[in-house]
Motif scaffolding. Structure first.
Motif, PDB file in Angstrom:
ATOM      1  N   LEU A   3       0.840  -1.199   0.000  1.00  0.00           N
ATOM      2  CA  LEU A   3       0.000   0.000   0.000  1.00  0.00           C
ATOM      3  C   LEU A   3       0.871   1.243   0.000  1.00  0.00           C
ATOM      4  O   LEU A   3       2.029   1.198   0.432  1.00  0.00           O
ATOM      5  N   LEU A   4       0.303   2.334  -0.446  1.00  0.00           N
ATOM      6  CA  LEU A   4       0.957   3.627  -0.289  1.00  0.00           C
ATOM      7  C   LEU A   4       0.979   3.954   1.203  1.00  0.00           C
ATOM      8  O   LEU A   4       0.090   3.511   1.933  1.00  0.00           O
ATOM      9  N   PRO A   5       1.954   4.722   1.677  1.00  0.00           N
ATOM     10  CA  PRO A   5       1.998   5.066   3.103  1.00  0.00           C
ATOM     11  C   PRO A   5       0.702   5.743   3.561  1.00  0.00           C
ATOM     12  O   PRO A   5       0.142   6.577   2.850  1.00  0.00           O
ATOM     13  N   VAL A   6       0.240   5.349   4.735  1.00  0.00           N
ATOM     14  CA  VAL A   6      -1.011   5.892   5.296  1.00  0.00           C
ATOM     15  C   VAL A   6      -0.716   7.235   5.957  1.00  0.00           C
ATOM     16  O   VAL A   6       0.252   7.361   6.709  1.00  0.00           O
ATOM     17  N   LYS A   7      -1.571   8.217   5.679  1.00  0.00           N
ATOM     18  CA  LYS A   7      -1.394   9.541   6.269  1.00  0.00           C
ATOM     19  C   LYS A   7      -2.508   9.803   7.277  1.00  0.00           C
ATOM     20  O   LYS A   7      -3.690   9.714   6.921  1.00  0.00           O
TER      21      LYS A   7
END
Length: 200
Positions: A71-75
């Motif tokens: 996944l893309l990094p969670v913000k």
């Protein structure tokens, strides 16, 4: 198989193919917290569950995907639309592939998204996948009906007092054999293409 058994099989295939994939338009435009993400997938893909207690995605699964860089990094503990699409793809891929192979397939897309070079590529790939999946489902219905006829014919060559059992075993073996061939082909493509892409 008896006529009523054939009809039962055809009813089962209707159940298998009678589900709606998650469309891009189904995904909320606002970012979602983890509980909202798991609830969303549980609700949208409930027809794919074998029993009511089964979970489509859990917090642990999603955290593991994040650790494996699927996944893309969670913000800010919230999941974006792109992350939701990636989770939908992961769900589809993990039914057949290992997490490692799933990572190899998704890594080039994540790289493009991270650099913002092709921000639309994920949605375009996902929408095209849904189109292909719809065609495949229709083709599978006809393929399965043809294979049931073959199983019925071949099962007559086996002497048994339990013809029904023989036909059901042969049907399951036929389906798993086909699934295994397709899995091996997917793995060959991963080994031949995606492993090289990773090394570049």
């Amino acid at each position: 198989m008896l006529k009523e058994d054939n009809e039962k099989m055809f009813k089962l295939i209707e159940e298998v193919s009678n589900y709606e994939d998650i469309k891009i338009s189904d995904i909320p435009c606002v970012d979602l917290y983890m509980d909202q993400v798991t609830t969303f997938f549980d609700e949208k893909l409930k027809n794919l569950k074998r029993d009511n207690d089964e979970k489509i995605l859990t917090k642990t699964m999603i955290n593991n995907y994040a650790k494996a860089k699927l996944l893309l990094p969670v913000k800010g503990k919230k999941y974006s639309k792109d992350q939701m699409v990636l989770l939908a793809l992961i769900y589809n891929l993990k039914q057949t592939l290992s997490i490692n192979d799933t990572g190899l397939v998704l890594a080039p897309i994540i790289k493009k998204l991270s650099s913002s070079k092709e921000s639309q590529i994920l949605e375009e790939i996902y929408n095209t996948f849904l189109d292909i999946n719809k065609v495949q489902m229709e083709e599978f219905n006809q393929w399965f009906k043809n294979k049931i006829e073959l199983v019925n014919k071949k099962s007559l060559e086996i002497e048994s007092n339990d013809e029904d059992l023989v036909q059901h075993i042969l049907t399951v073996l036929m389906l798993t054999s086909s699934a295994n061939m397709q899995k091996r082909m997917a793995e060959k493509i991963i080994d031949d293409y995606f492993k090289q892409v990773k090394e570049e």
